[in-house]
Design a protein around this motif. Structure first.
Motif, PDB file in Angstrom:
ATOM      1  N   ILE B 109       0.889  -1.313   0.039  1.00 49.85           N
ATOM      2  CA  ILE B 109       0.167  -0.125   0.112  1.00 49.85           C
ATOM      3  C   ILE B 109       0.828   1.446   0.029  1.00 49.85           C
ATOM      4  O   ILE B 109       0.597   2.243  -0.725  1.00 49.85           O
ATOM      5  N   VAL B 110       2.089   0.920   0.729  1.00 51.92           N
ATOM      6  CA  VAL B 110       2.514   2.430   0.925  1.00 51.92           C
ATOM      7  C   VAL B 110       3.911   2.791  -0.021  1.00 51.92           C
ATOM      8  O   VAL B 110       3.869   4.122  -0.537  1.00 51.92           O
ATOM      9  N   ALA B 111       4.499   1.516  -0.568  1.00 51.18           N
ATOM     10  CA  ALA B 111       5.595   1.626  -1.414  1.00 51.18           C
ATOM     11  C   ALA B 111       5.232   2.604  -2.676  1.00 51.18           C
ATOM     12  O   ALA B 111       5.903   3.487  -3.059  1.00 51.18           O
ATOM     13  N   PRO B 112       4.030   2.329  -3.428  1.00 49.75           N
ATOM     14  CA  PRO B 112       3.773   3.133  -4.550  1.00 49.75           C
ATOM     15  C   PRO B 112       3.466   4.661  -4.376  1.00 49.75           C
ATOM     16  O   PRO B 112       3.682   5.395  -5.403  1.00 49.75           O
ATOM     17  N   LEU B 113       3.480   5.207  -3.227  1.00 51.95           N
ATOM     18  CA  LEU B 113       3.352   6.601  -2.794  1.00 51.95           C
ATOM     19  C   LEU B 113       4.643   7.246  -2.983  1.00 51.95           C
ATOM     20  O   LEU B 113       4.711   8.242  -3.048  1.00 51.95           O
ATOM     21  N   TYR B 114       5.764   6.452  -2.913  1.00 52.38           N
ATOM     22  CA  TYR B 114       7.001   6.953  -3.056  1.00 52.38           C
ATOM     23  C   TYR B 114       7.795   6.775  -4.623  1.00 52.38           C
ATOM     24  O   TYR B 114       7.539   5.825  -5.110  1.00 52.38           O
ATOM     25  N   GLU B 115       8.243   7.832  -5.105  1.00 52.02           N
ATOM     26  CA  GLU B 115       8.885   7.930  -6.509  1.00 52.02           C
ATOM     27  C   GLU B 115      10.201   6.841  -6.320  1.00 52.02           C
ATOM     28  O   GLU B 115      10.389   6.321  -7.417  1.00 52.02           O
ATOM     29  N   ASN B 116      11.116   7.092  -5.360  1.00 49.51           N
ATOM     30  CA  ASN B 116      12.264   6.550  -5.420  1.00 49.51           C
ATOM     31  C   ASN B 116      12.077   5.118  -4.618  1.00 49.51           C
ATOM     32  O   ASN B 116      12.983   4.660  -3.994  1.00 49.51           O
ATOM     33  N   TRP B 117      11.042   4.393  -4.466  1.00 51.65           N
ATOM     34  CA  TRP B 117      11.043   3.289  -3.807  1.00 51.65           C
ATOM     35  C   TRP B 117      11.911   2.059  -4.309  1.00 51.65           C
ATOM     36  O   TRP B 117      12.037   1.747  -5.469  1.00 51.65           O
ATOM     37  N   GLN B 118      12.552   1.465  -3.450  1.00 50.19           N
ATOM     38  CA  GLN B 118      13.660   0.435  -3.811  1.00 50.19           C
ATOM     39  C   GLN B 118      13.442  -0.871  -3.060  1.00 50.19           C
ATOM     40  O   GLN B 118      13.701  -1.046  -2.056  1.00 50.19           O
TER      41      GLN B 118
END
Lengths: 125, 295
Positions: B109-118
């Motif tokens: 749920i949270v990861a797609p909110l960040y542009e630079n998710w690794q």
């Protein structure tokens, strides 16, 4: 490079790093051109702040014991015999100061201390 | 602007707060100002209810400020909130995740909110922190929850880590592990950490700067080493104290076996007391206690 920080000695941490690093250089345990840990690595290893470590390195550099190359790191500066001798003399002075302090407790005069010193010196040779 | 991080004069504040104010019916934050440079750790200390969490919530724009200016990475924290939050790792005291979900589900749920998710980095932290992705968040211990929060915060290449009371309620072993993680992060001289706590022994080690807040006001914000050198802790017999001497103390506690108090380490008072009593270097705790307590 071994550095042992005491939290109870009352001596500021940056000073302990300076003194111990100087000692390592003066005694030849760290040699010309040897690389020191990076400021951030040393902070991590000693569990102290980056600023404290930086302060110690800045002071060591100012006194000519190490030199820092931007982007590369800090290195033991090429040995300056005079500098090392001066610093060894300071160490001896500090020890003698302790001797004088202890002697005062026993009311020993400087002549008496000198006698003991001469006697010990003879014993050594 | 050309960035030259090696030149000593280059010190772009990663966080800058000026004249920040917020009023509640029974509490007010007044004229909060401090800044944090890149590459350093700031400890934000103060007793419970002094305004630490409120200040952090204002930085994160979770509360609306009444006045003042907050800039993160040189950007306005309200107008450019989205960009800023992409580059901040926020670790919260209260758990703000859905407890019925597993670690893996929550991350999705949270990861797609960040542009630079690794994702790779996230998996690495899960392993390092011994977190099982199939475990429900509700079943995690307090320390595990903090580690999960931290793994989320660190997996989007945050430049500024903001942590609100990350060590409260945690045992010394975990606090020591957390300290290791923070030191590991600080190997990157582009990153900064702001963390609030009332357990100052953790901070006494890693913090480069200390900002001390009490009753909604900043008491000081300065280099930790300088703060520790500025004050002295005095212990001595009651006979030494006179009323004029007492007025020189920042904080003082008298008992039947003598007194203990905080003074400025430089000056005539300190010199006089050094000859009459025991003068020591205070800890951050002692400075905090005596400043709050007063005379």
């Amino acid at each position: 490079m071994d550095i042992i920080i005491s939290n109870t000695s009352g001596e500021p941490i940056y000073q302990q790093i300076i003194d111990q690093t100087k000692k390592l250089i003066v005694t030849g345990e760290m040699v010309d051109g040897e690389m020191l840990p990076s400021i951030r690595q040393l902070a991590k290893d000693l569990r102290i702040s980056v600023i404290t470590t930086k302060r110690a390195y800045d002071e060591l550099e100012r006194e000519g014991f190490i030199r820092s190359v931007p982007g590369k790191g800090s290195f033991v500066a090429p040995h300056n015999r005079e500098l090392i001798r001066e610093s060894q003399l300071k160490m001896i002075e500090a020890k003698l100061r302790e001797v004088i302090k202890e002697s005062k407790l026993l009311n020993l005069s400087s002549e008496e201390i000198f006698e003991i010193l001469k006697y010990l010196d003879k014993e050594n040779t | 602007m050309q960035k030259n991080y090696y030149s000593p004069g280059y010190n772009e504040p990663i966080l800058e707060i000026k004249g920040l104010g917020k009023e509640f019916h029974d509490f007010a934050l007044e004229d909060i100002s401090f800044h944090l440079e890149r590459g350093y750790v700031m400890g934000f200390i103060g007793p419970n209810g002094s305004g630490k969490t409120t200040t952090i919530k204002l930085i994160m724009n979770l509360l609306r400020k009444d006045r003042g200016e907050i800039k993160v990475f040189g950007l306005d924290h309200v107008q450019q909130e989205q960009e800023i939050k992409n580059r901040i790792g926020f670790v919260y005291d209260e758990n703000h995740y859905y407890g019925v979900l597993t670690i893996e589900e929550m991350k999705r749920i949270v990861a797609p909110l960040y542009e630079n998710w690794q994702e790779k980095l996230f998996q690495k932290y899960l392993q390092e922190f011994n977190l099982n992705p199939r475990q429900k968040i509700d079943s995690l211990s307090k320390g595990m929850k903090t580690k999960f929060s931290l793994a989320m915060a660190l997996s989007h290449q945050a430049e500024l880590i903001i942590m609100d009371e990350p060590t409260s309620g945690l045992d010394p072993v975990f606090r020591s592990e957390l300290l290791d993680i923070l030191y590991y992060l600080m190997q990157d001289e582009e990153k900064s950490i702001l963390f609030s706590t009332h357990i100052t022994s953790d901070l006494e080690k890693i913090a480069d700067y200390i900002t001390f807040i009490n009753k909604g006001k900043i008491i000081f914000s300065a280099e930790k080493d300088i703060i520790l050198e500025r004050f002295a802790l005095v212990k001595g017999p009651s006979s030494v104290l006179t009323s004029s001497l007492e007025s020189e103390f920042i904080g003082l506690r008298k008992s039947s076996v003598g007194f203990e108090g905080l003074i400025l380490s430089q000056g005539k008072v300190a010199d006089y007391l050094r000859s009459k009593s025991v003068v020591e270097r205070p800890t951050l705790d002692e400075i905090m206690i005596y400043v709050v307590k007063g005379r």
